[in-house]
Design an enzyme around this catalytic site. Structure first.
Site, PDB file in Angstrom:
ATOM      1  N   GLY A  10     -22.733 -21.346  19.793  1.00  0.00           N
ATOM      2  CA  GLY A  10     -21.745 -20.429  19.248  1.00  0.00           C
ATOM      3  C   GLY A  10     -21.175 -21.007  17.970  1.00  0.00           C
ATOM      4  O   GLY A  10     -21.371 -22.187  17.674  1.00  0.00           O
ATOM      5  N   MET A  12     -18.104 -22.168  15.231  1.00  0.00           N
ATOM      6  CA  MET A  12     -16.874 -22.939  15.439  1.00  0.00           C
ATOM      7  C   MET A  12     -15.806 -22.009  16.010  1.00  0.00           C
ATOM      8  O   MET A  12     -15.814 -20.805  15.756  1.00  0.00           O
ATOM      9  CB  MET A  12     -16.406 -23.558  14.118  1.00  0.00           C
ATOM     10  CG  MET A  12     -17.252 -24.762  13.723  1.00  0.00           C
ATOM     11  SD  MET A  12     -16.748 -25.507  12.160  1.00  0.00           S
ATOM     12  CE  MET A  12     -15.206 -26.285  12.626  1.00  0.00           C
ATOM     13  N   GLY A  15     -15.204 -22.001  21.545  1.00  0.00           N
ATOM     14  CA  GLY A  15     -14.914 -22.602  22.852  1.00  0.00           C
ATOM     15  C   GLY A  15     -16.081 -23.348  23.470  1.00  0.00           C
ATOM     16  O   GLY A  15     -16.165 -23.470  24.691  1.00  0.00           O
ATOM     17  N   LYS A  16     -16.977 -23.878  22.638  1.00  0.00           N
ATOM     18  CA  LYS A  16     -18.151 -24.579  23.176  1.00  0.00           C
ATOM     19  C   LYS A  16     -17.760 -25.812  23.985  1.00  0.00           C
ATOM     20  O   LYS A  16     -18.310 -26.065  25.053  1.00  0.00           O
ATOM     21  CB  LYS A  16     -19.099 -25.000  22.040  1.00  0.00           C
ATOM     22  CG  LYS A  16     -19.762 -23.835  21.332  1.00  0.00           C
ATOM     23  CD  LYS A  16     -20.801 -24.300  20.325  1.00  0.00           C
ATOM     24  CE  LYS A  16     -20.226 -25.157  19.225  1.00  0.00           C
ATOM     25  NZ  LYS A  16     -19.217 -24.467  18.403  1.00  0.00           N
ATOM     26  N   GLU A  85     -21.898 -31.210  20.388  1.00  0.00           N
ATOM     27  CA  GLU A  85     -22.114 -31.213  18.921  1.00  0.00           C
ATOM     28  C   GLU A  85     -23.480 -31.794  18.566  1.00  0.00           C
ATOM     29  O   GLU A  85     -23.630 -32.578  17.625  1.00  0.00           O
ATOM     30  CB  GLU A  85     -21.007 -32.023  18.219  1.00  0.00           C
ATOM     31  CG  GLU A  85     -19.604 -31.509  18.465  1.00  0.00           C
ATOM     32  CD  GLU A  85     -19.247 -30.277  17.640  1.00  0.00           C
ATOM     33  OE1 GLU A  85     -20.125 -29.769  16.902  1.00  0.00           O
ATOM     34  OE2 GLU A  85     -18.104 -29.820  17.749  1.00  0.00           O
ATOM     35  N   GLY A 184     -15.721 -36.723  -3.437  1.00  0.00           N
ATOM     36  CA  GLY A 184     -14.528 -36.524  -4.255  1.00  0.00           C
ATOM     37  C   GLY A 184     -13.385 -35.975  -3.426  1.00  0.00           C
ATOM     38  O   GLY A 184     -13.327 -36.157  -2.213  1.00  0.00           O
ATOM     39  N   TYR A 190     -13.024 -24.298   7.687  1.00  0.00           N
ATOM     40  CA  TYR A 190     -13.995 -23.470   8.394  1.00  0.00           C
ATOM     41  C   TYR A 190     -13.281 -22.335   9.121  1.00  0.00           C
ATOM     42  O   TYR A 190     -12.116 -22.461   9.496  1.00  0.00           O
ATOM     43  CB  TYR A 190     -14.775 -24.315   9.410  1.00  0.00           C
ATOM     44  CG  TYR A 190     -15.702 -25.307   8.764  1.00  0.00           C
ATOM     45  CD1 TYR A 190     -16.999 -24.948   8.417  1.00  0.00           C
ATOM     46  CD2 TYR A 190     -15.272 -26.593   8.470  1.00  0.00           C
ATOM     47  CE1 TYR A 190     -17.848 -25.844   7.808  1.00  0.00           C
ATOM     48  CE2 TYR A 190     -16.113 -27.508   7.855  1.00  0.00           C
ATOM     49  CZ  TYR A 190     -17.402 -27.129   7.530  1.00  0.00           C
ATOM     50  OH  TYR A 190     -18.233 -28.022   6.919  1.00  0.00           O
ATOM     51  N   HIS A 197     -18.608 -10.216   7.412  1.00  0.00           N
ATOM     52  CA  HIS A 197     -17.659 -10.949   6.575  1.00  0.00           C
ATOM     53  C   HIS A 197     -18.083 -12.392   6.302  1.00  0.00           C
ATOM     54  O   HIS A 197     -17.298 -13.175   5.770  1.00  0.00           O
ATOM     55  CB  HIS A 197     -16.265 -10.917   7.224  1.00  0.00           C
ATOM     56  CG  HIS A 197     -15.636  -9.568   7.172  1.00  0.00           C
ATOM     57  ND1 HIS A 197     -15.118  -8.929   8.275  1.00  0.00           N
ATOM     58  CD2 HIS A 197     -15.481  -8.700   6.129  1.00  0.00           C
ATOM     59  CE1 HIS A 197     -14.649  -7.736   7.921  1.00  0.00           C
ATOM     60  NE2 HIS A 197     -14.868  -7.573   6.633  1.00  0.00           N
TER      61      HIS A 197
END
Ligand SMILES: [Zn+2]
Length: 206
Positions: A10, A12, A15-16, A85, A184, A190, A197
């Site tokens: 899924g 970000m 709710g992973k 992750e 930098g 995110y 969108h």
């Protein structure tokens, strides 16, 4: 126990990690020995030895830099391995094969159940590291969605289901050519977005 790979995917904010913690709780209640791994670079949670949901819940997690470390750090008696992750464990061997895919295959060959969690697509909507191969191997899939909070014309939020991860650099939608790791003093952020969108500036036209 029959070998089995479960995937949790899924964008970000979907709710992973919460789902992974829910699985870990359920397996533990069922008498399984669970060990969770995570890329060392993901530093959510207090200290680097936990995974933590944005909502609630946390579990101890073993940080690893390289996929093969998982096999060395695997505790005796563990029969359920979870990897959070996992898209960040993107190292390949000289043949171009993702090392984490080989590790997962090895675990499954030894009858260890594996649950992986990750972002299926990066901010460019391209397959994220080893995820495409891992998702193809999973017999059991959990697909999570967030809710798009893009402000639309009448000032309300979009509220459609969000399947994509929008990246912002200095407040603007990220450019296709922005490096994955910024250098930098640029700020990045995110958000979860519906497909309508989700914006990738300067995406090459094929
Ligand atoms: Zn939307």
């Amino acid at each position: 126990m029959v070998e089995k790979l479960t995937s949790i995917e899924g964008p970000m904010f979907s709710g992973k990690t919460l789902e992974m913690i829910r699985f870990a709780d359920a397996f533990t209640v069922g008498g399984h020995q669970v060990q969770i791994f995570k890329p060392a670079m993901d530093d959510r949670g207090e200290g680097s030895n936990q995974i933590k949901s944005r909502l609630f819940g946390r579990w101890d997690a073993t940080p690893i830099d390289q996929p093969e470390e998982l096999l060395n750090k695997l505790r005796k008696g563990v029969d359920v391995v979870m990897i959070d992750e996992i898209q960040f464990l993107n190292q390949t061997n000289p043949d171009g094969v993702y090392k984490i895919v080989e590790v997962v295959d090895k675990l499954l060959d030894t009858d260890i159940k594996v649950v992986i969690s990750g972002l299926p697509r990066d901010f460019r909507r391209q397959p994220f590291g080893p995820m495409a191969e891992l998702l193809a191997r999973a017999q059991d899939k959990v697909v999570l969605k967030a809710v798009c909070d893009e402000i639309i014309e009448d000032g309300t939020k979009c509220q459609q289901l969000a399947t994509e991860t929008q990246r912002y650099v200095d407040g603007e939608p990220a450019d296709w050519n922005d490096p994955v790791v910024l250098v930098g003093d640029k700020m990045e952020g995110y958000a979860a977005r519906c497909i309508k969108h989700h914006v990738v500036r300067n995406k090459p036209i094929k």
